[in-house]
Design an enzyme around this catalytic site. Structure first.
Site, PDB file in Angstrom:
ATOM      1  NE  ARG A  97      -4.043  -1.369   0.911  1.00 32.15           N
ATOM      2  CZ  ARG A  97      -4.574  -3.335   0.743  1.00 32.15           C
ATOM      3  NH1 ARG A  97      -3.467  -4.166   1.468  1.00 32.15           N
ATOM      4  NH2 ARG A  97      -5.461  -3.872   0.530  1.00 32.15           N
TER       5      ARG A  97
ATOM      6  CG  HIS B 178      -2.207 -13.460   2.609  1.00 34.54           C
ATOM      7  ND1 HIS B 178      -2.310 -12.063   2.867  1.00 34.54           N
ATOM      8  CD2 HIS B 178      -3.491 -13.887   3.642  1.00 34.54           C
ATOM      9  CE1 HIS B 178      -3.328 -11.730   3.852  1.00 34.54           C
ATOM     10  NE2 HIS B 178      -4.077 -12.750   4.099  1.00 34.54           N
TER      11      HIS B 178
END
Ligand code: NAD
Length: 370
Positions: free
Chosen positions: A168, A251
């Site tokens: 981000r 993940h």
């Protein structure tokens, strides 16, 4: 040279009616001599006298002791214990630290932090020993020792100081393409060239990076019984490389590969060389969880279970924008602490927020860890 000039204050304590100082002098290499000086009127137990006494003068050399220069070195074979005795004789509950020599700060903190001082007194000692300690860092330290079951949840920001960019913080991202649009099942199935290039770049970046001090500190805290689980969104494997053993990679991992179609294992070379699956001709991919895919069930259940048991959850370097991991901090009844380079009002549901980088914040707390 006037020998007195080279005496340095190692510890200055003040209280009602005066002060007491331990002075030290390096007499070469690793050897130090110490003496104690009391000023004004004191009425507490002196190390050579069990009576309450008045002492208006200067006490001279009591002990000649040797210490090694690095605080990391063990005290074995030295007489630092004598200096400890000297300090432990003081009624630390009644005295306040005025000055702590930076070379001896860790050793002095080790003595003081074992005493049952009030939180207020202990914080004063922490700040005297380590002047950069903030109230928030001290609170995190206290929470760690108060907690029976502590979970750390990490995101991409945890590895930024290892040289791996997060998703981000957009600055300078590869080809100005939003990673969130490439790390997807759609990209894998419909734009494999872009998908493959993206992961090849990420793997090359990873090759030149290694866990930083913050990762190692978490590994050390696990061994000390201060951290019981790391749930991570990171795929880089750095927590395990830094000796944490209780790690759930929510993940997946970028270090192993499989066929997207039949699931059979593949190697790094096969993926980098853009080969197809030798069994079914399917596309090869890293074992990461792509946007749009389910999380590995066992890792998720394990992380959830730890969250529900936790007395303390420390969330480090994640924007908490990826579902369902974003929900995990809300699954605990324990205290929650959020550490991030950027903190805003959205994080006000945490019990404590600490604005700072992962490595610096963990290193700062680690100074206080016994
Ligand atoms: P994110 O990119 O959404 O957020 C990163 C957060 O870390 C931001 O809030 C940012 O302010 C903060 N941050 C940046 N540098 C920091 C530092 N030095 N110290 C503390 N905080 C810092 O990352 P996310 O929330 O983990 O979610 C994105 C997804 O990206 C995850 O699914 C993850 O698998 C994947 N990802 C993983 C890696 C990795 O394995 N290292 C790297 C990039 C992305």
């Amino acid at each position: 040279m006037d020998i007195q000039e080279s005496w340095q204050p190692i510890l200055i304590l003040g209280g009602e009616g005066g002060s007491v100082t331990i002075l030290g002098k390096n007499i070469g290499n690793t050897e130090w001599v110490f003496k104690k000086r009391t000023n004004e009127v004191f009425s507490f137990k002196e190390m050579d006298n069990d009576q309450n006494i008045e002492d208006r003068g200067t006490r001279q050399i009591k002990k000649v002791i040797k210490v090694k220069p690095s605080i990391k070195q063990t005290m074995e074979g030295t007489n630092w214990e004598d200096a400890i005795t000297m300090i432990e004789e003081f009624p630390l509950e009644q005295l306040s630290p005025k000055n702590v020599h930076p070379f001896f700060n860790k050793r002095i903190w080790d003595i003081v932090s074992k005493r049952s001082l009030s939180k207020y007194k202990l914080k004063r000692w922490a700040k005297a020993c380590f002047p950069t300690i903030t109230d928030e860092i001290f609170e995190l330290y206290e929470a760690l020792y108060a907690s029976i079951h502590t979970v750390v949840l990490t995101g991409a920001g945890m590895s930024v100081e290892s040289g791996i960019p997060d998703f981000r913080s957009k600055s300078g991202w590869w080809k100005n393409i939003d990673p969130l649009t490439v790390a997807t099942v759609e990209a894998l199935e419909e734009n494999y060239d872009l998908f493959h290039e993206f992961y090849t770049v990420r793997l090359k970046t990873l090759g030149g990076c290694k866990p930083h001090e913050g990762h190692h500190i978490l590994g050390k805290w696990e061994k000390k019984g201060l951290v019981h689980e790391i749930a991570t969104q990171n795929v880089d494997g750095f927590h395990t490389m830094a000796s944490s053993s209780q790690v759930d990679q929510l993940h997946g991992s970028i270090r192993t590969f499989r066929c997207h179609q039949c699931g059979s294992e593949a190697s790094l070379d096969q993926f980098i060389n853009k080969e197809s699956c030798s069994l079914c001709n399917g596309k090869l991919r890293p074992n990461v969880v792509l946007f749009g895919e389910m999380l590995p069930e066992q890792a998720w259940n394990n992380a959830l279970n730890h969250m529900q048991r936790a007395n303390l959850v420390i969330v480090i370097g994640t924007s908490l924008k990826v579902y369902p991991v974003s929900q995990l901090p809300q699954m605990t009844n324990g205290k929650t602490i959020y550490i991030n380079k950027e903190v805003n009002d959205l994080h006000s549901f945490f019990d404590l927020t600490i604005e700072g980088s992962a490595k610096e914040t963990l290193s700062s707390v680690d100074q206080l860890i016994r």
